[in-house]
Design an enzyme around this catalytic site. Structure first.
Site, mmCIF file in Angstrom:
data_model
loop_
_atom_site.group_PDB
_atom_site.id
_atom_site.type_symbol
_atom_site.label_atom_id
_atom_site.label_comp_id
_atom_site.label_asym_id
_atom_site.label_seq_id
_atom_site.Cartn_x
_atom_site.Cartn_y
_atom_site.Cartn_z
ATOM 1 N N LYS A 1 -17.959 -31.670 63.737
ATOM 2 C CA LYS A 1 -18.258 -30.486 64.555
ATOM 3 C C LYS A 1 -18.605 -30.913 65.982
ATOM 4 C CE LYS A 1 -19.627 -27.884 60.480
ATOM 5 N NZ LYS A 1 -20.666 -27.447 59.554
ATOM 6 N N GLN B 1 -26.892 -26.906 58.812
ATOM 7 C CA GLN B 1 -25.926 -27.473 57.871
ATOM 8 C C GLN B 1 -26.415 -27.300 56.433
ATOM 9 O OE1 GLN B 1 -22.905 -28.572 58.660
ATOM 10 N NE2 GLN B 1 -22.369 -29.246 56.603
ATOM 11 N N ASP C 1 -22.266 -19.298 62.015
ATOM 12 C CA ASP C 1 -21.755 -19.448 60.644
ATOM 13 C C ASP C 1 -21.379 -18.094 60.039
ATOM 14 O OD1 ASP C 1 -21.424 -21.957 59.454
ATOM 15 O OD2 ASP C 1 -23.581 -22.264 59.216
HETATM 16 N N1 GUN Z 1 -21.671 -26.993 54.552
HETATM 17 C C1 GUN Z 1 -20.403 -26.945 54.102
HETATM 18 N N2 GUN Z 1 -19.697 -26.003 54.783
HETATM 19 C C2 GUN Z 1 -20.565 -25.435 55.657
HETATM 20 C C3 GUN Z 1 -20.435 -24.422 56.638
HETATM 21 O O1 GUN Z 1 -19.384 -23.789 56.834
HETATM 22 N N3 GUN Z 1 -21.561 -24.137 57.356
HETATM 23 C C4 GUN Z 1 -22.740 -24.774 57.148
HETATM 24 N N4 GUN Z 1 -23.802 -24.419 57.888
HETATM 25 N N5 GUN Z 1 -22.887 -25.732 56.252
HETATM 26 C C5 GUN Z 1 -21.806 -26.063 55.519
#
Ligand code: GUN
Length: 292
Positions: A61, A105, A128
């Site tokens: 990211k 996360q 998100d």
């Molecule tokens: N962990 C796995 N996929 C995601 C996601 O799309 N967002 C977040 N915040 N954590 C994740």
């Protein structure tokens, strides 16, 4: 030529990586336009603990942010963090006007309620798309909200192919808050117009239901669970799962499915990069909403 003499072609492999880079280029243009107005775009990523896969995702990211010209702030917290400590960090980010997007996360440390964390993020910074207000907007078909990244990435992959959603039968395998449930809503919403079935661990005759799907989205996290007998010939098969197996990474869809399906999204290089692209897009939209 008689059809039995036609050379076998196999499924079209949908290149999520390349589509993701196209989207990130578009996002970079939007970010430049904001920069010209004196606005810097910033995403904050909170990660608690040392789950190796989560650290890889967060690094990816951050790299995408660099490509798009988005500034990123990473907040590392110990694996012993509790809900109160995590919410305190989120609240500081909520009140910081230089932060436009906040992502915590997942998975959070054991015992930390992820629903409470999602609800603590300001809806306009919830890149998100997991805040109840944003999920509620999705249910209502209100386009003002920020949408969950993985299912919106899947919708972009479907869009980029010539597959027709209207009147199609879609089956979503899995009912998670992050993927399965919002995915089903997006496929069924006005404008997409698929007829959707959600299949889960308590469903009987899963295989026969899946085998009637024109669009099959597998989001369970069980390596190679979807075999070729689960798939309608020519179907669009989306593989959201990613599991570590001996010898590498595996999706929910068995490799032989590409001999039956019309389209398959690969793992890695399919849905994963699209999720990141949609996160970048949400961060841009969140900033535009906060600064205009
Ligand atoms: N962990 C796995 N996929 C995601 C996601 O799309 N967002 C977040 N915040 N954590 C994740």
């Amino acid at each position: 030529m008689p059809s039995d003499l036609r050379p076998y072609v196999g499924a079209h492999i949908v290149d999520g990586k390349s589509l993701s880079l196209d989207i990130q280029r578009e996002v970079a243009e939007g970010v430049s336009a904001l920069n010209e107005r004196g606005v810097e775009v910033r995403l904050a990523v909170v990660i608690a603990g040392d789950d190796p896969a989560s650290h890889v995702y967060v690094r990816n990211k951050e790299r995408a942010c660099e490509r798009c010209g988005i500034l990123s702030t990473r907040i590392d917290m110990p694996s012993t963090s509790n809900l109160e400590e995590m919410i305190e960090v989120v609240e500081q980010l909520n009140s910081d006007p230089s932060i436009h997007g906040i992502l915590v996360q997942s998975p959070a440390p054991d015992g930390v309620n992820e629903l409470a964390i999602a609800s603590s993020i300001l809806p306009q910074k919830d890149v998100d798309g997991f805040h109840p207000i944003n999920l509620g907007r999705l249910v209502q078909g209100d386009s003002m909200g920020l949408l969950p990244c993985t299912p919106s990435g899947v919708m972009r992959m479907l869009d980029s192919s010539d597959v027709r959603l209207e009147g199609s039968r879609a089956v979503v395998l899995g009912r998670s808050r992050i993927v399965g449930m919002p995915m089903a809503l997006m496929l069924a919403q006005k404008g997409s117009d698929a007829t959707v079935t959600i299949v889960h661990s308590r469903t009987s005759e899963i295989e026969s239901i899946c085998s009637e799907a024109d669009i099959l989205v597998a989001a369970v996290g069980s390596a190679h669970m979807v075999g070729p007998q689960w798939v309608k010939p020519g179907a669009f098969v989306v593989d959201v799962g990613i599991s570590r197996i001996e010898g590498g990474l595996a999706g929910d869809v068995a490799p032989e499915v590409s001999e039956i399906a019309g389209w398959v999204t690969p793992v890695p290089g399919g849905v994963g990069p699209m999720t990141i692209a949609m996160l970048m897009k949400n961060t841009l939209s969140a900033t535009e909403m906060q600064t205009t």
